[in-house]
Scaffold this active site. Structure first.
Site, short mmCIF file in Angstrom:
data_model
loop_
_atom_site.label_atom_id
_atom_site.label_comp_id
_atom_site.label_asym_id
_atom_site.label_seq_id
_atom_site.Cartn_x
_atom_site.Cartn_y
_atom_site.Cartn_z
N GLU A 40 39.88 35.74 51.17
CA GLU A 40 41.03 36.24 51.93
C GLU A 40 42.30 35.48 51.59
O GLU A 40 43.38 36.07 51.50
CB GLU A 40 40.75 36.18 53.42
CG GLU A 40 39.67 37.14 53.91
CD GLU A 40 40.02 38.59 53.61
OE1 GLU A 40 41.19 38.91 53.39
OE2 GLU A 40 39.08 39.41 53.60
N TYR A 123 46.68 37.72 60.00
CA TYR A 123 45.83 38.60 59.19
C TYR A 123 44.53 37.91 58.80
O TYR A 123 43.44 38.43 59.02
CB TYR A 123 46.56 39.09 57.93
CG TYR A 123 45.55 39.60 56.94
CD1 TYR A 123 44.97 40.85 57.12
CD2 TYR A 123 45.06 38.79 55.92
CE1 TYR A 123 43.96 41.30 56.29
CE2 TYR A 123 44.05 39.21 55.08
CZ TYR A 123 43.51 40.47 55.27
OH TYR A 123 42.50 40.90 54.47
N ASP A 141 46.77 44.54 57.68
CA ASP A 141 47.37 44.12 56.42
C ASP A 141 48.26 45.25 55.92
O ASP A 141 48.46 46.26 56.59
CB ASP A 141 46.29 43.78 55.39
CG ASP A 141 45.73 45.02 54.75
OD1 ASP A 141 45.60 46.04 55.46
OD2 ASP A 141 45.42 45.01 53.55
#
Length: 305
Positions: A40, A123, A141
């Site tokens: 991520e 996020y 996102d």
DNA sequence: GATTCGTGGGT
DNA sequence: TACCCAAGAAT
């Protein structure tokens, strides 16, 4: 949108994802929370196609937070390679240290604790909660924003920056069930990445084209505020990139004049100061520079040998 | 809330 | 070719 419409939206997109999901390594059920977190952070503002090879190198070299916590800043910046925004590499290392110090070496599950880690924002905290732990969270996102702007709101592009309304809309669309919620989050992102793209969307391949407000409305052109393009040539970002690349590629400290040869000296000085402030560059002696925490043993050995 | 922060591939 | 844009975060 009526509840029945939301349920149909869920079914369509979840079914599409079950067929079209890319087999990314961090989506494998055996992937650790650390591997998910790593993916991520690497994916922040960086296309997944460029992330995957770097991710494989990192997870092989530093399979746990404790392993990365023991690495030097110079090592992680070099391993980061050309993924861009190298401060992410430093923050990842700092996050690993914090995970060891505060969480016994295990990636925390709580979104508040995740957000307290360097480089982890709204996020990424939501994404790790969903994709590493299967928790219900609201992942918003750029893909989710664009898909929901088109399907629900009927406009081509989301607002320039994340709005409260977008978060509330995204929250309202996440399925109640934990497992469905986690899959929904990644499914909408995948739809945005593969079909509902920013430019040249593949509406003919879209599972919800018949219920997409933007498509059904004739795909009207964007008429919101002008969207600012990203400058590059001649910017500090470009010069910073040149300096860090020079240091990544050099085993030895580099003289100031060779950090970004041909560039404006005042700009180089300004960028250098910023990079030192950021912890990406370290002065060595009077007029030479290297990546931070660079092990000087090699240079010493050269002299001694 | 507006800016800053890399890099490279697609259109 | 020039421009757009990518699983954002920090300030």
């Amino acid at each position: 949108m009526a509840d029945s419409g939301v349920a149909a939206l869920h079914r369509s997109i979840l079914e599409w994802y079950s067929v079209h999901a890319r087999p990314l390594p961090w989506r494998d059920p055996s992937c650790s929370p650390w591997g998910v977190l790593l993916s991520e952070v690497m994916a922040q503002q960086t296309p997944l196609a460029r992330v995957e090879p770097a991710w494989r190198e990192w997870i092989d070299r530093w399979p746990t937070p404790a392993d990365l916590a023991a690495a030097s800043p110079a090592d992680v910046v070099r391993a980061w390679g050309r993924l861009g925004y190298p401060r992410r590499a430093l923050r990842l290392r700092e996050a690993a240290i914090a995970i060891v110090d505060r969480h016994g070496g295990d990636v925390p599950r709580d979104q508040g604790e995740l957000k307290a880690l360097p480089g982890i924002g709204d996020y990424t905290a939501a994404a790790v909660a969903a994709f590493a732990f299967g928790d219900r969270s609201v992942v918003v996102d750029t893909n989710v924003r664009r898909v929901e702007a088109r399907v629900v709101t009927g406009v081509e592009h989301a607002a320039p920056s994340l709005t409260r309304a977008e978060v509330e809309l995204a929250a309202a669309l996440v399925p109640e069930d934990d497992k469905d919620a986690a899959t929904w989050n990644v499914a909408v992102m995948e739809l945005g990445a593969l079909v509902c793209t920013a430019r040249a969307p593949r509406c003919a391949e879209c599972p919800v084209r018949e219920r997409c407000a933007w498509n059904v409305g004739g795909r009207p052109a964007y008429d919101g505020p002008p969207r600012r393009g990203q400058k590059w040539h001649g910017t500090d970002r470009q010069v910073r990139g040149i300096i860090v690349q020079t240091l990544r590629d050099s085993l030895d400290p580099v003289a100031r004049a060779d950090l970004a040869s041909g560039r404006d000296a005042a700009q180089v000085d300004r960028c250098l100061a910023g990079l030192i402030e950021d912890g990406l560059v370290e002065p060595v002696g009077a007029e030479r520079f290297s990546l931070p925490g660079h092990d000087q043993d090699d240079a010493v050995e050269e002299v001694a040998g």
